[in-house]
Design a protein around this motif. Structure first.
Motif, PDB file in Angstrom:
ATOM      1  N   LEU A 167     -47.408 -27.689  37.515  1.00 26.46           N
ATOM      2  CA  LEU A 167     -48.549 -27.321  38.331  1.00 26.46           C
ATOM      3  C   LEU A 167     -48.766 -25.816  38.234  1.00 26.46           C
ATOM      4  CD1 LEU A 167     -49.353 -28.512  41.890  1.00 26.46           C
ATOM      5  CD2 LEU A 167     -49.327 -26.075  41.414  1.00 26.46           C
ATOM      6  N   THR A 168     -49.983 -25.420  37.879  1.00 28.03           N
ATOM      7  CA  THR A 168     -50.358 -24.013  37.845  1.00 28.03           C
ATOM      8  C   THR A 168     -51.560 -23.820  38.750  1.00 28.03           C
ATOM      9  OG1 THR A 168     -49.573 -23.805  35.566  1.00 28.03           O
ATOM     10  CG2 THR A 168     -51.062 -22.085  36.368  1.00 28.03           C
ATOM     11  N   HIS A 169     -51.430 -22.911  39.696  1.00 29.63           N
ATOM     12  CA  HIS A 169     -52.509 -22.612  40.635  1.00 29.63           C
ATOM     13  C   HIS A 169     -52.878 -21.150  40.433  1.00 29.63           C
ATOM     14  CE1 HIS A 169     -53.994 -23.031  45.103  1.00 29.63           C
ATOM     15  NE2 HIS A 169     -54.860 -22.396  44.347  1.00 29.63           N
ATOM     16  N   VAL A 170     -54.163 -20.880  40.203  1.00 30.20           N
ATOM     17  CA  VAL A 170     -54.621 -19.505  39.972  1.00 30.20           C
ATOM     18  C   VAL A 170     -55.625 -19.082  41.031  1.00 30.20           C
ATOM     19  CG1 VAL A 170     -54.210 -19.617  37.482  1.00 30.20           C
ATOM     20  CG2 VAL A 170     -56.462 -20.174  38.372  1.00 30.20           C
ATOM     21  N   LYS A 171     -55.633 -17.797  41.299  1.00 27.41           N
ATOM     22  CA  LYS A 171     -56.525 -17.074  42.212  1.00 27.41           C
ATOM     23  C   LYS A 171     -56.107 -17.257  43.673  1.00 27.41           C
ATOM     24  CE  LYS A 171     -60.494 -16.336  39.389  1.00 27.41           C
ATOM     25  NZ  LYS A 171     -60.607 -14.934  39.129  1.00 27.41           N
ATOM     26  N   PHE A 172     -55.572 -16.185  44.213  1.00 28.72           N
ATOM     27  CA  PHE A 172     -55.163 -16.121  45.614  1.00 28.72           C
ATOM     28  C   PHE A 172     -55.665 -14.810  46.210  1.00 28.72           C
ATOM     29  CE2 PHE A 172     -52.011 -18.735  43.492  1.00 28.72           C
ATOM     30  CZ  PHE A 172     -51.930 -19.833  44.335  1.00 28.72           C
ATOM     31  N   PRO A 173     -55.930 -14.785  47.508  1.00 30.50           N
ATOM     32  CA  PRO A 173     -56.398 -13.542  48.130  1.00 30.50           C
ATOM     33  C   PRO A 173     -55.292 -12.496  48.298  1.00 30.50           C
ATOM     34  CG  PRO A 173     -56.234 -15.273  49.769  1.00 30.50           C
ATOM     35  CD  PRO A 173     -55.968 -15.907  48.432  1.00 30.50           C
ATOM     36  N   SER A 174     -54.018 -12.935  48.251  1.00 31.97           N
ATOM     37  CA  SER A 174     -52.911 -11.997  48.466  1.00 31.97           C
ATOM     38  C   SER A 174     -51.612 -12.605  47.935  1.00 31.97           C
ATOM     39  CB  SER A 174     -52.746 -11.702  49.957  1.00 31.97           C
ATOM     40  OG  SER A 174     -52.311 -12.878  50.636  1.00 31.97           O
ATOM     41  N   GLU A 175     -50.609 -11.763  47.793  1.00 29.55           N
ATOM     42  CA  GLU A 175     -49.297 -12.261  47.387  1.00 29.55           C
ATOM     43  C   GLU A 175     -48.725 -13.191  48.452  1.00 29.55           C
ATOM     44  OE1 GLU A 175     -46.645  -9.127  46.190  1.00 29.55           O
ATOM     45  OE2 GLU A 175     -47.965  -8.498  44.559  1.00 29.55           O
ATOM     46  N   GLU A 176     -48.969 -12.884  49.721  1.00 30.67           N
ATOM     47  CA  GLU A 176     -48.489 -13.749  50.798  1.00 30.67           C
ATOM     48  C   GLU A 176     -49.093 -15.152  50.676  1.00 30.67           C
ATOM     49  OE1 GLU A 176     -48.309 -14.014  55.688  1.00 30.67           O
ATOM     50  OE2 GLU A 176     -49.570 -12.495  54.746  1.00 30.67           O
ATOM     51  N   SER A 177     -50.388 -15.213  50.399  1.00 32.15           N
ATOM     52  CA  SER A 177     -51.050 -16.508  50.231  1.00 32.15           C
ATOM     53  C   SER A 177     -50.457 -17.262  49.041  1.00 32.15           C
ATOM     54  CB  SER A 177     -52.556 -16.306  50.035  1.00 32.15           C
ATOM     55  OG  SER A 177     -53.188 -17.536  49.790  1.00 32.15           O
ATOM     56  N   ARG A 178     -50.244 -16.569  47.942  1.00 33.14           N
ATOM     57  CA  ARG A 178     -49.638 -17.195  46.766  1.00 33.14           C
ATOM     58  C   ARG A 178     -48.259 -17.753  47.105  1.00 33.14           C
ATOM     59  NH1 ARG A 178     -47.475 -13.826  42.472  1.00 33.14           N
ATOM     60  NH2 ARG A 178     -46.181 -13.157  44.208  1.00 33.14           N
ATOM     61  N   ASN A 179     -47.445 -16.967  47.808  1.00 37.22           N
ATOM     62  CA  ASN A 179     -46.103 -17.406  48.162  1.00 37.22           C
ATOM     63  C   ASN A 179     -46.132 -18.599  49.118  1.00 37.22           C
ATOM     64  OD1 ASN A 179     -45.234 -15.319  46.540  1.00 37.22           O
ATOM     65  ND2 ASN A 179     -44.713 -13.967  48.240  1.00 37.22           N
ATOM     66  N   ASN A 180     -47.078 -18.591  50.065  1.00 41.61           N
ATOM     67  CA  ASN A 180     -47.219 -19.740  50.968  1.00 41.61           C
ATOM     68  C   ASN A 180     -47.624 -20.989  50.199  1.00 41.61           C
ATOM     69  OD1 ASN A 180     -46.540 -18.174  53.185  1.00 41.61           O
ATOM     70  ND2 ASN A 180     -48.656 -17.800  53.790  1.00 41.61           N
ATOM     71  N   HIS A 181     -48.540 -20.833  49.249  1.00 42.08           N
ATOM     72  CA  HIS A 181     -48.955 -21.976  48.429  1.00 42.08           C
ATOM     73  C   HIS A 181     -47.804 -22.466  47.547  1.00 42.08           C
ATOM     74  CE1 HIS A 181     -53.079 -21.152  49.685  1.00 42.08           C
ATOM     75  NE2 HIS A 181     -53.369 -22.354  49.214  1.00 42.08           N
ATOM     76  N   ASP A 182     -46.982 -21.562  47.065  1.00 36.54           N
ATOM     77  CA  ASP A 182     -45.824 -21.963  46.269  1.00 36.54           C
ATOM     78  C   ASP A 182     -44.939 -22.893  47.088  1.00 36.54           C
ATOM     79  OD1 ASP A 182     -43.939 -22.115  44.208  1.00 36.54           O
ATOM     80  OD2 ASP A 182     -42.900 -20.310  44.897  1.00 36.54           O
ATOM     81  N   ALA A 183     -44.646 -22.510  48.316  1.00 37.63           N
ATOM     82  CA  ALA A 183     -43.839 -23.366  49.184  1.00 37.63           C
ATOM     83  C   ALA A 183     -44.551 -24.700  49.444  1.00 37.63           C
ATOM     84  CB  ALA A 183     -43.542 -22.647  50.499  1.00 37.63           C
ATOM     85  N   GLY A 184     -45.865 -24.641  49.645  1.00 38.69           N
ATOM     86  CA  GLY A 184     -46.632 -25.860  49.891  1.00 38.69           C
ATOM     87  C   GLY A 184     -46.637 -26.806  48.706  1.00 38.69           C
ATOM     88  N   TRP A 185     -46.911 -26.272  47.501  1.00 43.77           N
ATOM     89  CA  TRP A 185     -46.922 -27.126  46.310  1.00 43.77           C
ATOM     90  C   TRP A 185     -45.529 -27.698  46.035  1.00 43.77           C
ATOM     91  CZ3 TRP A 185     -51.179 -29.213  45.303  1.00 43.77           C
ATOM     92  CH2 TRP A 185     -52.382 -28.522  45.299  1.00 43.77           C
ATOM     93  N   THR A 186     -44.474 -26.914  46.297  1.00 46.80           N
ATOM     94  CA  THR A 186     -43.114 -27.422  46.115  1.00 46.80           C
ATOM     95  C   THR A 186     -42.871 -28.599  47.050  1.00 46.80           C
ATOM     96  OG1 THR A 186     -42.303 -25.270  45.373  1.00 46.80           O
ATOM     97  CG2 THR A 186     -40.661 -26.808  46.232  1.00 46.80           C
ATOM     98  N   GLY A 187     -43.322 -28.478  48.295  1.00 47.27           N
ATOM     99  CA  GLY A 187     -43.202 -29.581  49.246  1.00 47.27           C
ATOM    100  C   GLY A 187     -43.998 -30.799  48.823  1.00 47.27           C
ATOM    101  N   ILE A 188     -45.182 -30.565  48.282  1.00 48.79           N
ATOM    102  CA  ILE A 188     -46.031 -31.669  47.824  1.00 48.79           C
ATOM    103  C   ILE A 188     -45.382 -32.398  46.646  1.00 48.79           C
ATOM    104  CG2 ILE A 188     -48.222 -32.139  46.614  1.00 48.79           C
ATOM    105  CD1 ILE A 188     -49.478 -30.077  48.630  1.00 48.79           C
ATOM    106  N   LEU A 189     -44.826 -31.661  45.694  1.00 47.00           N
ATOM    107  CA  LEU A 189     -44.170 -32.314  44.549  1.00 47.00           C
ATOM    108  C   LEU A 189     -42.938 -33.090  44.993  1.00 47.00           C
ATOM    109  CD1 LEU A 189     -44.553 -29.626  41.735  1.00 47.00           C
ATOM    110  CD2 LEU A 189     -45.854 -31.759  42.027  1.00 47.00           C
ATOM    111  N   THR A 190     -42.220 -32.587  45.984  1.00 48.63           N
ATOM    112  CA  THR A 190     -41.072 -33.319  46.530  1.00 48.63           C
ATOM    113  C   THR A 190     -41.547 -34.609  47.190  1.00 48.63           C
ATOM    114  OG1 THR A 190     -39.831 -31.270  46.854  1.00 48.63           O
ATOM    115  CG2 THR A 190     -39.144 -33.179  48.162  1.00 48.63           C
ATOM    116  N   ALA A 191     -42.624 -34.519  47.967  1.00 45.46           N
ATOM    117  CA  ALA A 191     -43.184 -35.710  48.622  1.00 45.46           C
ATOM    118  C   ALA A 191     -43.738 -36.694  47.599  1.00 45.46           C
ATOM    119  CB  ALA A 191     -44.266 -35.297  49.619  1.00 45.46           C
ATOM    120  N   LEU A 192     -44.290 -36.184  46.488  1.00 44.75           N
ATOM    121  CA  LEU A 192     -44.773 -37.064  45.425  1.00 44.75           C
ATOM    122  C   LEU A 192     -43.619 -37.866  44.837  1.00 44.75           C
ATOM    123  CD1 LEU A 192     -46.886 -38.089  43.365  1.00 44.75           C
ATOM    124  CD2 LEU A 192     -46.470 -35.996  42.057  1.00 44.75           C
TER     125      LEU A 192
END
Length: 150
Positions: A119-144
């Motif tokens: 999974l590659t996600h591009v364009k975030f408003p900030s590094e904090e947002s990117r890091n939060n999305h990283d945790a979110g996508w990791t959780g989503i892949l685990t749930a998948l």
């Protein structure tokens, strides 16, 4: 495996993460297009649920996912940009926390033990947002992975 990239323009921030899912590529790919299955795994955190998901799984079609955390409802939607059956899926990502042009690319590869989802996600408003999305996508892949095992 996680990779971050930082460019001078903050909206060029990206993340890449991957996970091997113990299921065939066709099943894993189709899970991303099926509303009932999306409701079971699009949960980025342990206290989240998806009470509603809708898809129009054709290039140019739209999806809508309503994530819920406690009493907070967080709408997500996007447009399917590319649907290459069982190998690649690209869609825009629109949420209260995204910026225009934010996209997600999923690549599916048969590997020993199942399917690697990259999974590659591009364009975030900030590094904090990117890091939060990283945790979110990791959780989503685990749930998948859990949803595919059920």
């Amino acid at each position: 495996m996680k990779r971050y990239r930082r460019m001078p323009n903050m909206t060029d921030l990206s993340l890449t993460t991957s996970r091997v899912i113990n299921a065939p590529a066709a099943s894993v790919f189709n899970a991303w297009l099926d509303p009932e299955t999306l409701m079971r795994f699009m949960t980025p955190g342990p206290d989240m649920s998806v009470p509603k998901a809708e898809t129009d799984p054709v290039e140019g079609g739209r999806f809508h996912i309503l994530m819920k955390s406690g009493e907070n409802e967080i709408p997500h939607s996007g447009t399917y940009v590319e649907i290459s059956r069982h190998s690649r899926l690209v869609f825009t990502w629109e949420s209260p926390f995204s910026v225009e042009g934010s996209t997600v690319t999923l690549e599916f590869a048969n590997v020993e033990g199942g399917t690697e989802v990259r999974l590659t996600h591009v364009k975030f408003p900030s590094e904090e947002s990117r890091n939060n999305h990283d945790a979110g996508w990791t959780g989503i892949l685990t749930a998948l992975d859990t949803a595919m095992a059920a």
